[in-house]
Design a protein around this motif. Structure first.
Motif, PDB file in Angstrom:
ATOM      1  N   PHE A 279      38.816  38.421  40.338  1.00 19.61           N
ATOM      2  CA  PHE A 279      39.656  38.503  39.145  1.00 19.61           C
ATOM      3  C   PHE A 279      39.026  37.624  38.069  1.00 19.61           C
ATOM      4  O   PHE A 279      38.746  36.446  38.325  1.00 19.61           O
ATOM      5  N   LEU A 280      38.782  38.222  36.914  1.00 26.29           N
ATOM      6  CA  LEU A 280      38.123  37.492  35.836  1.00 26.29           C
ATOM      7  C   LEU A 280      39.152  37.180  34.742  1.00 26.29           C
ATOM      8  O   LEU A 280      39.679  38.082  34.091  1.00 26.29           O
ATOM      9  N   ASP A 281      39.405  35.900  34.572  1.00 28.13           N
ATOM     10  CA  ASP A 281      40.351  35.417  33.560  1.00 28.13           C
ATOM     11  C   ASP A 281      39.542  35.031  32.323  1.00 28.13           C
ATOM     12  O   ASP A 281      38.761  34.086  32.364  1.00 28.13           O
ATOM     13  N   VAL A 282      39.714  35.803  31.220  1.00 21.35           N
ATOM     14  CA  VAL A 282      38.890  35.531  30.036  1.00 21.35           C
ATOM     15  C   VAL A 282      39.656  34.719  28.978  1.00 21.35           C
ATOM     16  O   VAL A 282      39.314  34.730  27.804  1.00 21.35           O
ATOM     17  N   ARG A 283      40.698  33.999  29.420  1.00 21.47           N
ATOM     18  CA  ARG A 283      41.426  33.124  28.503  1.00 21.47           C
ATOM     19  C   ARG A 283      40.755  31.752  28.453  1.00 21.47           C
ATOM     20  O   ARG A 283      39.893  31.434  29.277  1.00 21.47           O
ATOM     21  N   PHE A 284      41.195  30.944  27.498  1.00 22.12           N
ATOM     22  CA  PHE A 284      40.724  29.553  27.473  1.00 22.12           C
ATOM     23  C   PHE A 284      41.369  28.791  28.627  1.00 22.12           C
ATOM     24  O   PHE A 284      42.498  29.129  29.047  1.00 22.12           O
ATOM     25  N   LYS A 295      39.872  33.926  44.458  1.00 22.93           N
ATOM     26  CA  LYS A 295      39.159  35.104  43.942  1.00 22.93           C
ATOM     27  C   LYS A 295      39.096  35.125  42.422  1.00 22.93           C
ATOM     28  O   LYS A 295      38.605  36.085  41.835  1.00 22.93           O
ATOM     29  N   THR A 296      39.630  34.098  41.772  1.00 15.02           N
ATOM     30  CA  THR A 296      39.683  34.106  40.304  1.00 15.02           C
ATOM     31  C   THR A 296      38.551  33.268  39.706  1.00 15.02           C
ATOM     32  O   THR A 296      38.297  32.149  40.146  1.00 15.02           O
ATOM     33  N   ILE A 297      37.883  33.863  38.717  1.00 17.49           N
ATOM     34  CA  ILE A 297      36.856  33.146  37.959  1.00 17.49           C
ATOM     35  C   ILE A 297      37.353  33.065  36.527  1.00 17.49           C
ATOM     36  O   ILE A 297      37.753  34.078  35.949  1.00 17.49           O
ATOM     37  N   GLY A 298      37.339  31.878  35.962  1.00 15.86           N
ATOM     38  CA  GLY A 298      37.779  31.710  34.576  1.00 15.86           C
ATOM     39  C   GLY A 298      36.590  31.522  33.650  1.00 15.86           C
ATOM     40  O   GLY A 298      35.838  30.553  33.788  1.00 15.86           O
ATOM     41  N   ILE A 317      35.369  44.048  39.682  1.00 11.07           N
ATOM     42  CA  ILE A 317      35.850  42.984  38.795  1.00 11.07           C
ATOM     43  C   ILE A 317      37.124  43.456  38.092  1.00 11.07           C
ATOM     44  O   ILE A 317      37.127  44.509  37.454  1.00 11.07           O
ATOM     45  N   TYR A 318      38.181  42.675  38.216  1.00 11.88           N
ATOM     46  CA  TYR A 318      39.462  42.986  37.577  1.00 11.88           C
ATOM     47  C   TYR A 318      39.703  41.940  36.498  1.00 11.88           C
ATOM     48  O   TYR A 318      39.818  40.753  36.795  1.00 11.88           O
ATOM     49  N   ILE A 319      39.722  42.411  35.239  1.00 11.15           N
ATOM     50  CA  ILE A 319      39.761  41.479  34.108  1.00 11.15           C
ATOM     51  C   ILE A 319      41.194  41.365  33.583  1.00 11.15           C
ATOM     52  O   ILE A 319      41.912  42.360  33.488  1.00 11.15           O
ATOM     53  N   PHE A 320      41.584  40.146  33.238  1.00  9.59           N
ATOM     54  CA  PHE A 320      42.893  39.969  32.603  1.00  9.59           C
ATOM     55  C   PHE A 320      42.829  38.857  31.572  1.00  9.59           C
ATOM     56  O   PHE A 320      41.883  38.055  31.547  1.00  9.59           O
ATOM     57  N   CYS A 321      43.849  38.825  30.705  1.00  7.13           N
ATOM     58  CA  CYS A 321      43.956  37.761  29.707  1.00  7.13           C
ATOM     59  C   CYS A 321      45.442  37.585  29.372  1.00  7.13           C
ATOM     60  O   CYS A 321      46.295  37.841  30.228  1.00  7.13           O
ATOM     61  N   GLN A 322      45.730  37.196  28.138  1.00  8.83           N
ATOM     62  CA  GLN A 322      47.122  36.906  27.791  1.00  8.83           C
ATOM     63  C   GLN A 322      47.862  38.156  27.293  1.00  8.83           C
ATOM     64  O   GLN A 322      49.039  38.324  27.571  1.00  8.83           O
ATOM     65  N   THR A 323      47.164  39.007  26.548  1.00 10.11           N
ATOM     66  CA  THR A 323      47.825  40.196  25.972  1.00 10.11           C
ATOM     67  C   THR A 323      47.109  41.501  26.304  1.00 10.11           C
ATOM     68  O   THR A 323      47.644  42.574  26.037  1.00 10.11           O
ATOM     69  N   GLY A 324      45.920  41.433  26.829  1.00 10.14           N
ATOM     70  CA  GLY A 324      45.167  42.646  27.150  1.00 10.14           C
ATOM     71  C   GLY A 324      44.033  42.936  26.181  1.00 10.14           C
ATOM     72  O   GLY A 324      43.126  43.705  26.478  1.00 10.14           O
ATOM     73  N   LYS A 325      44.066  42.315  25.002  1.00 14.72           N
ATOM     74  CA  LYS A 325      43.027  42.600  23.998  1.00 14.72           C
ATOM     75  C   LYS A 325      41.676  42.022  24.410  1.00 14.72           C
ATOM     76  O   LYS A 325      40.646  42.671  24.324  1.00 14.72           O
TER      77      LYS A 325
END
Lengths: 358, 77
Positions: A279-284, A295-298, A317-325
């Motif tokens: 799981f790829l977290d692309v937030r700050f 399983k999460t990479i930030g 790879i499953y990507i997520f963030c705060q709103t989806g943008k």
């Protein structure tokens, strides 16, 4: 004055008559062949190493209309192999610079600039305006987009791709022949582009010249087109082989299917089954709620391009963030970097936190 | 058991760190070659096997004299 004008126009006519005389001298071309060349239209996707090699030969041959699709600008690292560009062109749009150079090379050819990246929204409508499509791209996902759009628009496309000193060339969807999906049904989980694998300008030039040669053969209706065959040329030892492959019979795909297939893949967290996933977290890092699991990479979106080494290319790879943008932007970055099995999660961080608790 | 010569191209050759090798496989078919490549080099099943310059899509019987080549997708351009 009148005489002078007459004299000049005679000169122009003489020039035009002479211009293609060497290719018209071929018994397989002649005047009839030159008329076919003049009537033909070709769309070149990508103005990088392959595109810069293909375009000058198609233009020189006098093809009537040539389109160039590329949204990129010229950078310094392009110059060793992309010979349409000079130092002064750095920072300029590739299609614009190429169009100027190619028009100067042969003003009879209509050059259409398309300063965009090919995508699901423009591929079919662009392809419908040309006879032949040339795949001069450098990423695997875009090749499936080109393939599928060519099938719907009923256009043949000339493919070339490189790995270091080796070139693969083939012609797909030609006269109901096999497609790229017949050769490679599924995208490789990872594969290296010229950016990461490296390439000599001379190798990519050979690939482009082979593509231009296939285009000319199709326009003229001569020789044996590389349909149902993939030519593998090793420029390091000058060996080459032709591998044959068969057409896979598939149900015709609709435009709706095409749109769904090439739009960003989105799945729900509840559909994630593969054990080989991350799981790829692309937030700050400070954004709440915090999602922590083994399983999460930030990696913040802004640092994604420079942190690719942290993301395994052999896992889903499953990507997520705060709103989806930001996850959609991250998806496109990974797609351009040749990650092939990634998805945007439908759920955002807050919903994921709840799902993980349950 | 069958002993065959296999040629590698592109990233397959890079992962195997050789362009050709002689391998021994239990079953005389192309699936056994794919299994060997997965076990030995971690290569995914998406690589293509050519038998005498013909790319095959399903498990195909092979003989020791057949010319076997392994291809994969190239990305660069």
């Amino acid at each position: 004055m009148k005489l002078q004008f007459y004299h000049n126009s005679q000169e122009v006519n003489m020039q035009k008559e002479n211009r293609y005389i060497r290719q018209q001298a071929l018994p397989q071309v002649g005047n009839k062949g030159q008329i076919k060349i003049r009537a033909a239209s070709v769309l070149v996707i990508g103005c990088g190493g392959l595109g810069c090699a293909v375009l000058p030969y198609l233009v020189a041959a006098g093809i009537g209309k040539i389109g160039i699709v590329d949204g990129d600008i010229v950078s310094e690292s392009n110059l060793h192999r992309q010979t349409l560009f000079s130092e002064n062109d750095i920072g300029s749009l590739k299609v614009s610079v190429a169009a100027d150079k190619l028009t100067a090379q042969n003003s009879e050819v209509i050059i259409q600039q398309i300063p965009k990246y090919l995508d699901v929204t423009n591929a079919i409508s662009l392809f419908e305006n040309y006879d032949i499509i040339v795949d001069a791209t450098d990423r695997i996902p875009i090749r499936y987009l080109i393939n599928d759009a060519c099938v719907i628009a009923d256009k043949p496309f000339v493919h070339a791709a490189l790995f270091r000193f080796q070139i693969q060339v083939s012609v797909f969807n030609y006269q109901n022949g096999p497609t790229y999906r017949c050769l490679y049904p599924k995208p490789a989980s990872s594969s290296q582009s010229c950016d990461s694998a490296g390439v000599l300008g001379t190798s990519v030039a050979l690939g482009g010249a082979l593509q231009a040669n296939e285009v000319m053969k199709m326009i003229l209706g001569i020789g044996t087109v590389l349909s149902g065959k993939v030519l593998l040329n090793d420029t390091l030892n000058n060996s080459s082989s032709q591998f044959t492959f068969r057409k896979r019979v598939e149900k015709p795909k609709s435009r709706t299917h095409f749109t769904n297939q090439h739009t960003i893949n989105k799945v729900s967290f509840t559909e994630v089954e593969s054990k080989e996933s991350i799981f790829l977290d692309v937030r700050f890092p400070k954004e709440k709620p915090e999602i922590i699991s083994d399983k999460t990479i930030g990696i913040p979106l802004s640092q994604l391009n420079s942190s690719l080494s942290k993301i395994p290319s052999d896992k889903e790879i499953y990507i997520f963030c705060q709103t989806g943008k930001r996850s959609e932007e991250a998806y496109k970055i990974l797609q351009n970097q040749n990650y092939n099995t990634m998805y945007c999660l439908i759920e955002n961080a807050a919903e994921l936190k709840t799902l993980l608790k349950s | 058991m069958i002993r065959i010569t296999v040629k590698y191209y592109g990233e397959v050759a890079e992962k195997a760190q050789k362009e050709e090798e002689i391998i021994n496989i239990e079953e005389s078919n192309t699936q056994a070659i794919l299994d060997y490549l997965k076990q030995t080099y971690g290569l995914a099943q998406e690589v293509k096997v050519a038998v005498n310059l013909e790319l095959v899509t399903s498990a195909t019987t092979i003989e020791s004299t057949d010319e076997i080549a392994i291809l994969s997708q190239f990305a660069g351009g």
